[in-house]
Design an enzyme around this catalytic site. Structure first.
Site, PDB file in Angstrom:
ATOM      1  N   ARG A 113       0.699  -1.271   0.089  1.00 59.67           N
ATOM      2  CA  ARG A 113      -0.002   0.214  -0.109  1.00 59.67           C
ATOM      3  C   ARG A 113       0.910   1.081  -0.141  1.00 59.67           C
ATOM      4  O   ARG A 113       1.074   1.829   1.024  1.00 59.67           O
ATOM      5  CB  ARG A 113      -0.873  -0.040   1.310  1.00 59.67           C
ATOM      6  CG  ARG A 113      -1.922  -1.158   0.798  1.00 59.67           C
ATOM      7  CD  ARG A 113      -3.073  -0.944   2.167  1.00 59.67           C
ATOM      8  NE  ARG A 113      -2.825  -1.910   3.365  1.00 59.67           N
ATOM      9  CZ  ARG A 113      -3.415  -1.868   4.598  1.00 59.67           C
ATOM     10  NH1 ARG A 113      -4.084  -0.926   5.034  1.00 59.67           N
ATOM     11  NH2 ARG A 113      -2.953  -2.770   5.337  1.00 59.67           N
ATOM     12  N   ASP A 128       2.301   5.148  -0.490  1.00 60.38           N
ATOM     13  CA  ASP A 128       1.662   6.216  -0.087  1.00 60.38           C
ATOM     14  C   ASP A 128       1.667   7.232  -1.348  1.00 60.38           C
ATOM     15  O   ASP A 128       2.082   6.912  -2.334  1.00 60.38           O
ATOM     16  CB  ASP A 128       2.626   7.173   0.775  1.00 60.38           C
ATOM     17  CG  ASP A 128       2.417   6.476   2.414  1.00 60.38           C
ATOM     18  OD1 ASP A 128       1.152   6.173   2.588  1.00 60.38           O
ATOM     19  OD2 ASP A 128       3.444   6.784   3.277  1.00 60.38           O
ATOM     20  N   TYR A 156      12.278  -2.428  -2.856  1.00 61.60           N
ATOM     21  CA  TYR A 156      12.030  -1.085  -2.956  1.00 61.60           C
ATOM     22  C   TYR A 156      13.408  -0.520  -3.595  1.00 61.60           C
ATOM     23  O   TYR A 156      14.555  -0.918  -3.022  1.00 61.60           O
ATOM     24  CB  TYR A 156      11.524  -0.437  -1.772  1.00 61.60           C
ATOM     25  CG  TYR A 156      10.109  -0.696  -1.578  1.00 61.60           C
ATOM     26  CD1 TYR A 156       9.307   0.174  -1.872  1.00 61.60           C
ATOM     27  CD2 TYR A 156       9.683  -1.729  -0.906  1.00 61.60           C
ATOM     28  CE1 TYR A 156       7.621  -0.039  -1.606  1.00 61.60           C
ATOM     29  CE2 TYR A 156       8.332  -1.976  -0.633  1.00 61.60           C
ATOM     30  CZ  TYR A 156       7.349  -0.997  -1.003  1.00 61.60           C
ATOM     31  OH  TYR A 156       6.056  -1.290  -0.579  1.00 61.60           O
ATOM     32  N   ARG A 168      11.476   5.287   3.606  1.00 60.65           N
ATOM     33  CA  ARG A 168      11.476   6.819   3.786  1.00 60.65           C
ATOM     34  C   ARG A 168      12.218   7.045   4.860  1.00 60.65           C
ATOM     35  O   ARG A 168      12.925   8.369   5.186  1.00 60.65           O
ATOM     36  CB  ARG A 168      10.330   7.651   3.513  1.00 60.65           C
ATOM     37  CG  ARG A 168       9.711   7.413   2.030  1.00 60.65           C
ATOM     38  CD  ARG A 168       8.384   7.757   1.794  1.00 60.65           C
ATOM     39  NE  ARG A 168       8.124   9.169   2.202  1.00 60.65           N
ATOM     40  CZ  ARG A 168       6.922   9.784   2.471  1.00 60.65           C
ATOM     41  NH1 ARG A 168       5.872   8.957   2.194  1.00 60.65           N
ATOM     42  NH2 ARG A 168       6.760  10.977   2.675  1.00 60.65           N
TER      43      ARG A 168
END
Lengths: 267, 267
Positions: B50, B52, B113, B200
């Site tokens: 999910r 952002d 990622y 992040r």
């Protein structure tokens, strides 16, 4: 009056092209407006290549004469701050002080462009507007083979826009390489100068060869026809990037350089 | 009712995030709307991660149950046509038919990622919205060294958003590599699942190490504090890309996989 040489990156999407025009925002106009906001001076800058609307740059080179002596990093940061404030998609990558004999356009010895094709079934999401999407499988080896026919000194009337203002259709193409890395096909073109739409005309024609619609011999026949009508469809602007400009290591005489170099560059 | 697994690319910029929400357009909503236009079916799809608002994907994986049996290329092309027509920045890269035991989220064994930093003086023109611009020079070797402290099984409370809904702050980080290629610094993160804002938070903290503001030992102290307040600033979403999801070669029992895997992924 010091002369500044600047290397410039831009996203060509929102602009009518490099050159200031009546019909919309230009990259040249954006930089001139940033200089005006910064220093109050109305200047006319010159670029090494007059890229069309939608064509991008990673290494456009310009020169500008400003009345003030600026530390180069300060000038770069201040211009970038003004460009960002104005919402422009233009960034000054480097600033140098040069002599008045340096001319971004006329001193250029060699110009390098890349044309990017993304060759896959799925449309582009992340790279939309940044490459040409070609869903049909392309044979990049055939494209490269066909490209070698175009390298050298030729009359490129076939690969020249009807709007091209150059005096002569003869150019010397130093390099036209086609390589593939996964789904990305890159066409790398180098010459002292290019005719208007020349690289996009190459890209559109080489795509026909990559699809198997044209043989390399068809590309040769198109070149030899010296006729715009023999060209394949012109590839869209969003795949084209102006990458780099080479200048002589020592430019000692501006007039000499002006004679040495070709008359124009409007890829 | 056949189940389809799809690999999806998107530009996260225009969306409130992966998940359907009241407050704006979502990637999930865009794909569900394309399915509705295509087949008249109101379906609820599930994604492996999910992401952002502003976070991009090159390899999000989803599953969807449709009543009709579609040839996979036809389904892919038709959905892409509907997505393009609606002006979405979403593209279906691949479609496969899978068994009902396959669950894009719960069958996932590993998620990959990349966080992209462009480390240069000049602001971003071509890559605006596609990377984090950091003008101060970063030492990527120190960043990599600091990153290795975070690899392994830890309580990652420090690197977890206050809004994280996961039951446990404990995760096993398989890989956190920092590499540089010219002005591009890439942070590659792999784990079975991540906490909300975990990558992040890593990127923002590693940037402090790269600038020399934090030592690798400060990063260790932050991890050991198990306290959100010990975290560096969270890096902006536009640098983050969801790249790939690994699934077991043979998924034979859905319930087993659900137990094996973590509860959530909201990077």
């Amino acid at each position: 009056m010091p002369r500044y040489r600047m290397t410039v990156e831009y996203d060509g999407g929102p602009y009518v092209g490099w050159q200031r025009q009546e019909n919309g925002p230009s990259v040249q106009g954006a930089i001139e407006a940033a200089i005006l906001s910064l220093s109050g001076e109305t200047v006319s800058i010159r670029g090494a290549g007059r890229t069309d609307s939608g064509v991008h740059a990673m290494g456009q080179v310009i020169h500008a004469d400003l009345s003030k002596e600026w530390p180069v990093f300060k000038l770069q940061n201040a211009l970038n701050a003004h460009l960002r404030l104005a919402g422009e998609r233009v960034s000054i990558l480097e600033v140098e002080v040069v002599g008045e004999f340096f001319d971004a356009r006329f001193s250029a010895e060699r110009r390098h462009y890349v044309y990017r094709i993304i060759n896959r079934r799925a449309p582009l999401a992340l790279e939309a507007g940044k490459a040409w999407w070609v869903p049909k499988v392309l044979n990049h080896e055939v494209m490269h083979q066909a490209a070698q026919i175009l390298v050298g000194r030729h009359d490129f009337s076939t690969f020249r826009s009807a709007h091209c203002q150059a005096n002569s259709p003869v150019r010397t193409l130093d390099r036209l390489d086609v390589t593939r890395n996964g789904e990305l096909i890159e066409i790398r073109a180098t010459a002292q100068s290019f005719l208007h739409n020349q690289i996009r005309s190459f890209a559109g024609t080489l795509k026909l060869a990559g699809e198997g619609k044209w043989t390399p011999e068809d590309v040769r026949a198109a070149l030899e026809a010296r006729n715009r009508k023999a060209c394949g469809p012109v590839a869209p602007p969003e795949g084209l990037y102006f990458m780099q400009v080479d200048y002589p290591a020592v430019i000692t005489d501006r007039r000499k350089r002006t004679q040495v170099n070709g008359d124009d560059d409007l890829s």
